[in-house]
Design a protein around this motif. Structure first.
Motif, mmCIF file in Angstrom:
data_model
loop_
_atom_site.group_PDB
_atom_site.id
_atom_site.type_symbol
_atom_site.label_atom_id
_atom_site.label_comp_id
_atom_site.label_asym_id
_atom_site.label_seq_id
_atom_site.Cartn_x
_atom_site.Cartn_y
_atom_site.Cartn_z
ATOM 1 N N THR A 39 50.084 37.634 36.776
ATOM 2 C CA THR A 39 49.062 38.288 35.954
ATOM 3 C C THR A 39 49.668 38.858 34.676
ATOM 4 O O THR A 39 49.118 38.681 33.574
ATOM 5 N N GLN A 76 39.335 41.787 31.211
ATOM 6 C CA GLN A 76 39.424 40.460 31.811
ATOM 7 C C GLN A 76 40.300 40.428 33.068
ATOM 8 O O GLN A 76 40.326 39.425 33.777
ATOM 9 N N LYS A 86 40.138 42.004 36.077
ATOM 10 C CA LYS A 86 39.411 41.849 37.330
ATOM 11 C C LYS A 86 38.835 40.442 37.446
ATOM 12 O O LYS A 86 38.911 39.805 38.504
ATOM 13 N N TRP A 87 38.240 39.961 36.342
ATOM 14 C CA TRP A 87 37.689 38.604 36.349
ATOM 15 C C TRP A 87 38.786 37.586 36.640
ATOM 16 O O TRP A 87 38.587 36.641 37.408
ATOM 17 N N PHE A 88 39.946 37.788 36.046
ATOM 18 C CA PHE A 88 41.066 36.868 36.243
ATOM 19 C C PHE A 88 41.482 36.834 37.714
ATOM 20 O O PHE A 88 41.682 35.762 38.297
ATOM 21 N N GLU A 103 39.715 37.644 40.389
ATOM 22 C CA GLU A 103 38.663 37.106 41.255
ATOM 23 C C GLU A 103 38.483 35.602 41.091
ATOM 24 O O GLU A 103 38.201 34.895 42.058
ATOM 25 N N ASN A 104 38.654 35.110 39.886
ATOM 26 C CA ASN A 104 38.359 33.705 39.611
ATOM 27 C C ASN A 104 39.575 32.792 39.662
ATOM 28 O O ASN A 104 39.441 31.577 39.494
ATOM 29 N N THR A 105 40.728 33.358 39.902
ATOM 30 C CA THR A 105 41.916 32.523 40.085
ATOM 31 C C THR A 105 42.388 32.576 41.533
ATOM 32 O O THR A 105 43.489 32.163 41.849
ATOM 33 N N HIS A 106 41.521 33.099 42.443
ATOM 34 C CA HIS A 106 41.805 33.153 43.887
ATOM 35 C C HIS A 106 43.123 33.870 44.167
ATOM 36 O O HIS A 106 43.919 33.442 44.995
ATOM 37 N N GLU A 120 43.090 37.236 44.930
ATOM 38 C CA GLU A 120 42.806 38.463 45.665
ATOM 39 C C GLU A 120 43.631 38.485 46.944
ATOM 40 O O GLU A 120 43.725 37.488 47.661
#
Length: 214
Positions: A104, A201, A203-205, A207-210, A212
């Motif tokens: 990240t 961005q 949190k979006w990153f 969640e959308n890049t799996h 978590e």
């Protein structure tokens, strides 16, 4: 007187008599011996039965102790495996968290460099102008305060005509570019800084890049 020579001589002995007292004594001793023999056999059998029961009891006790030992060892082994698995899982989660954080940060550091390059490029003033035109309808009182980074102080003359009456201040927390404005009278804050846009961005990153970690 004539005698008959062929006649058998008369038995002059007294007839045999049975001693009833001796007979009863013999029977008594015989009964005693038989009873004693039966008692000996009974005692022997009781001893054998007792030994067998004690042997079975000892065997059962040994088996019970062995069973309890096995159960205890199994419980210890299960607990040990559970602890080891929990440790491995924790280590794995920590490794994943560390790797996720590294990825990240790498992605967002690269994005920050691109935004900073853009803020130092020729198209940046036009971007500031578009942001000002988008914000202008929100601020109608005339007490607008616009916050810029130190490097963008030179764009005050570009922004002031678009906002009308306003004042400018330097915000050293802005590193990448853009600006934000506020009106205390209206209670309005509008943020168009690259720093905030990039941070939003994260949190979006994740969640959308799996990435978590659950």
């Amino acid at each position: 007187m004539k005698t008959n020579p062929s006649a058998a001589p008369a038995d002059t002995s007294a007839p045999a008599t049975v001693n009833h007292e001796d007979f009863h004594v013999g029977k008594f001793y015989e009964a005693i011996n038989q009873y004693a023999s039966e008692q000996r056999q009974k005692i022997k059998q009781e001893i054998l039965d007792y030994k067998q029961k004690e042997l079975e009891k000892a065997t059962d006790q040994v088996l019970q102790e062995a069973y309890e030992m096995i159960q205890k060892e199994m419980a210890n082994m299960t607990a040990s495996i559970a602890r080891e698995m929990a440790k491995k899982e924790l280590e794995g989660r920590q490794a994943l968290l560390k790797r996720r954080k590294a990825i990240t940060e790498e992605v967002f550091n690269n994005a920050a460099k691109k935004l900073l390059d853009y803020a130092n490029g020729p198209e940046y003033p036009e971007y500031l102008k578009k942001c000002a035109l988008k914000m202008k309808p929100l601020f109608t009182v005339g007490d607008t305060v616009i916050y810029l980074r130190e490097e963008d102080k030179k764009y005050e003359d570009l922004l002031e005509p678009l906002f009308g009456r306003c004042i400018f201040r330097i915000d050293r927390k802005i590193r990448l570019g853009g600006f934000w404005a506020e009106s205390n009278t209206q209670g309005i804050v509008a943020d168009e800084t690259f720093d905030s846009l990039l941070e939003n961005q994260r949190k979006w990153f994740a969640e959308n890049t799996h990435m978590e970690i659950v």
